[in-house]
Design a protein around this motif. Structure first.
Motif, PDB file in Angstrom:
ATOM      1  N   UNK A   1       0.780  -1.234   0.000  1.00 48.72           N
ATOM      2  CA  UNK A   1       0.000   0.000   0.000  1.00 48.72           C
ATOM      3  C   UNK A   1       0.809   1.280   0.000  1.00 48.72           C
ATOM      4  N   UNK A   2       2.130   1.171   0.060  1.00 48.26           N
ATOM      5  CA  UNK A   2       2.949   2.380   0.074  1.00 48.26           C
ATOM      6  C   UNK A   2       3.247   2.839  -1.353  1.00 48.26           C
ATOM      7  N   UNK A   3       3.301   4.144  -1.544  1.00 48.33           N
ATOM      8  CA  UNK A   3       3.612   4.668  -2.876  1.00 48.33           C
ATOM      9  C   UNK A   3       5.110   4.598  -3.158  1.00 48.33           C
ATOM     10  N   UNK A   4       5.429   4.481  -4.425  1.00 51.05           N
ATOM     11  CA  UNK A   4       6.828   4.475  -4.846  1.00 51.05           C
ATOM     12  C   UNK A   4       6.928   5.051  -6.252  1.00 51.05           C
ATOM     13  N   UNK A   5       8.097   5.571  -6.548  1.00 51.56           N
ATOM     14  CA  UNK A   5       8.404   6.033  -7.899  1.00 51.56           C
ATOM     15  C   UNK A   5       9.645   5.290  -8.355  1.00 51.56           C
ATOM     16  N   UNK A   6       9.545   4.656  -9.518  1.00 45.41           N
ATOM     17  CA  UNK A   6      10.670   3.921 -10.097  1.00 45.41           C
ATOM     18  C   UNK A   6      11.197   4.755 -11.258  1.00 45.41           C
ATOM     19  N   UNK A   7      12.490   5.080 -11.227  1.00 47.85           N
ATOM     20  CA  UNK A   7      13.135   5.867 -12.281  1.00 47.85           C
ATOM     21  C   UNK A   7      13.828   4.923 -13.253  1.00 47.85           C
ATOM     22  N   UNK A   8      13.594   5.142 -14.541  1.00 48.30           N
ATOM     23  CA  UNK A   8      14.058   4.224 -15.577  1.00 48.30           C
ATOM     24  C   UNK A   8      14.835   5.004 -16.640  1.00 48.30           C
ATOM     25  N   UNK A   9      15.996   4.440 -17.064  1.00 47.74           N
ATOM     26  CA  UNK A   9      16.802   5.127 -18.073  1.00 47.74           C
ATOM     27  C   UNK A   9      16.315   4.788 -19.494  1.00 47.74           C
ATOM     28  N   UNK A  10      16.962   5.371 -20.499  1.00 51.50           N
ATOM     29  CA  UNK A  10      16.539   5.187 -21.904  1.00 51.50           C
ATOM     30  C   UNK A  10      16.702   3.751 -22.398  1.00 51.50           C
ATOM     31  N   UNK A  11      17.552   2.969 -21.719  1.00 52.36           N
ATOM     32  CA  UNK A  11      17.716   1.558 -22.067  1.00 52.36           C
ATOM     33  C   UNK A  11      16.755   0.685 -21.269  1.00 52.36           C
TER      34      UNK A  11
END
Length: 125
Positions: A106-116
């Motif tokens: 139930x916790x929010x998260x942000x996943x950062x993803x590169x161009x690959x």
């Protein structure tokens, strides 16, 4: 009707002042109480329970097609069991793309993803 020295009716001036005071008082009271309505064309960016990151920012673009699918897949591989809320470009410079999601606990998260489509980092709140 009495006129001032320049020919402007005094009653019109008094009425204009009264209307201005009433309108201003109403505006101040509405702002202080928080009972005003939001303009639908300018969504709030403030976080709430359903959108802990706030709404999509105007300087970020929702991802579509293959890019969206690849970012979703990378995010879900890193945080299995999560629910994707949205995938978009990242204007803060952490990575080109980001996925906002709710983890299985139930916790929010942000996943950062590169161009690959490699996960650069995961930010939880």
């Amino acid at each position: 009707m009495q006129e001032d020295r320049k020919g402007f009716p005094r009653s019109v001036a008094i009425a204009a002042i009264a209307i201005g005071l009433i309108g201003g008082s109403y505006g101040i009271a509405t702002a202080a109480s928080g009972n005003g309505s939001n303009d639908a064309t300018t969504p709030s960016t403030a976080p709430d329970r359903a959108q802990p990151w706030g709404h999509q920012r105007s300087d970020e673009t929702l991802l579509t097609d293959g890019t969206a699918t690849s970012v979703r897949n990378a995010a879900l591989a890193k945080v299995p069991g999560a629910t994707i809320v949205r995938v978009e470009t990242d204007a803060d410079g952490n990575a080109p793309y980001e996925a906002h999601l709710i983890k299985s606990d139930g916790t929010p998260a942000t996943v950062y993803v590169d161009k690959s489509f490699n996960v650069v980092s995961v930010e939880t709140r």
